[in-house]
Write an enzyme that holds these catalytic residues in place. Structure first.
Site, mmCIF file in Angstrom:
data_model
loop_
_atom_site.group_PDB
_atom_site.id
_atom_site.type_symbol
_atom_site.label_atom_id
_atom_site.label_comp_id
_atom_site.label_asym_id
_atom_site.label_seq_id
_atom_site.Cartn_x
_atom_site.Cartn_y
_atom_site.Cartn_z
ATOM 1 N N LYS A 1 -1.243 -9.744 0.423
ATOM 2 C CA LYS A 1 -0.164 -8.822 0.047
ATOM 3 C C LYS A 1 0.866 -8.799 1.177
ATOM 4 O O LYS A 1 0.531 -8.550 2.335
ATOM 5 C CB LYS A 1 -0.775 -7.434 -0.162
ATOM 6 C CG LYS A 1 -0.045 -6.575 -1.149
ATOM 7 C CD LYS A 1 -0.883 -5.326 -1.444
ATOM 8 C CE LYS A 1 -0.148 -4.359 -2.320
ATOM 9 N NZ LYS A 1 -0.877 -3.083 -2.445
HETATM 10 O O1 G3P Z 1 -1.013 0.187 -3.681
HETATM 11 C C1 G3P Z 1 0.324 0.476 -3.813
HETATM 12 C C2 G3P Z 1 0.683 1.652 -4.689
HETATM 13 O O2 G3P Z 1 0.003 1.588 -5.920
HETATM 14 C C3 G3P Z 1 0.652 2.982 -4.024
HETATM 15 O O3 G3P Z 1 0.800 4.063 -4.910
HETATM 16 O O4 G3P Z 1 0.708 6.485 -5.372
HETATM 17 O O5 G3P Z 1 0.883 5.684 -2.977
HETATM 18 O O6 G3P Z 1 2.828 5.511 -4.527
HETATM 19 P P1 G3P Z 1 1.321 5.510 -4.411
#
Ligand code: G3P
Length: 214
Positions: free
Chosen positions: A83
């Site tokens: 990633k």
């Molecule tokens: O892994 C990346 C992403 O899905 C993070 O989500 O909820 O921290 O914006 P969030």
């Protein structure tokens, strides 16, 4: 459509995997830090648990350092996807890792043009963060729709992974748009099976069944 679980918590991954819900896993530095365990150890453990792709994020921001980190992460298991953040140096790294036949997931994508740039660099997966866009008062799902349209226009094969999913409507809209993958926390995944009318209907059936003659 594939469902990935967005966590580094091996307990949650196992629980979801036992239910057959896990086509892959996405992690990020914030999620791995929550485990309190070393990064590589966490990724190896997850890769042993699931057969699908597991995204593991680099921590450097300079392309050669990201490339070296990517090579190390890819050595951990066959199902690792490296990633990489959506920055200029990141795209140089994507190109280099792609030349080594290493899969990449370009993350922190917030515009359709960023997604086009990631695809042109050879990214295997691109991750638009819908929830974080919604948080700003804009519409995260329209980003996904635009990315899919652009990729269709030019037959780009990069897979669209909807990230920062916060609720079942994000999953529904991702499916309606034809996104390849949605990654979500286990809490969201569990909510996908539920409907109050299912529970109400079942309770009534069981109540009526008690009246049946044996
Ligand atoms: O892994 C990346 C992403 O899905 C993070 O989500 O909820 O921290 O914006 P969030």
């Amino acid at each position: 459509m594939k469902f990935y679980i967005d966590t580094a918590d091996i307990g949650e991954i196992r629980e979801a995997n036992r239910r057959g819900w896990v086509d892959g896993v996405t992690t990020n530095p914030s999620l791995v830090a929550k485990t309190g365990k070393p990064h590589h150890e966490v990724i190896k453990e997850i890769c042993r648990e699931v057969s699908g792709l597991v995204s593991a994020e680099v921590l450097s921001t300079e392309s050669e350092a990201m490339f070296q980190e990517g090579l190390e992460l890819a050595k951990l298991a066959d199902n690792v996807v490296v990633k990489i953040p959506m920055i200029e140096e990141g795209l140089i790294t994507v190109k280099k890792l792609t030349a080594e036949h290493i899969k990449t997931n370009v993350t922190l994508v917030f515009s359709p043009i960023q997604a086009l740039m990631a695809a042109k660099a050879g990214a295997t997966i691109v991750s638009p963060f819908v929830g974080r866009i919604d948080d700003t008062g804009a519409n995260g799902m329209s980003l996904v729709s635009q990315i899919i349209q652009i990729y269709d226009n030019y037959d780009l094969t990069t897979q669209v992974l909807v990230a920062s999913v916060r609720h079942p409507i994000h999953v529904l809209e991702s499916a309606l748009l034809g996104a390849h993958i949605a990654t979500m926390p286990y809490s969201v995944m569990k909510g996908l099976t539920r409907h109050p009318l299912t529970d109400k209907g079942l309770a009534q059936f069981l109540k009526d069944a008690q009246k049946m003659s044996q």
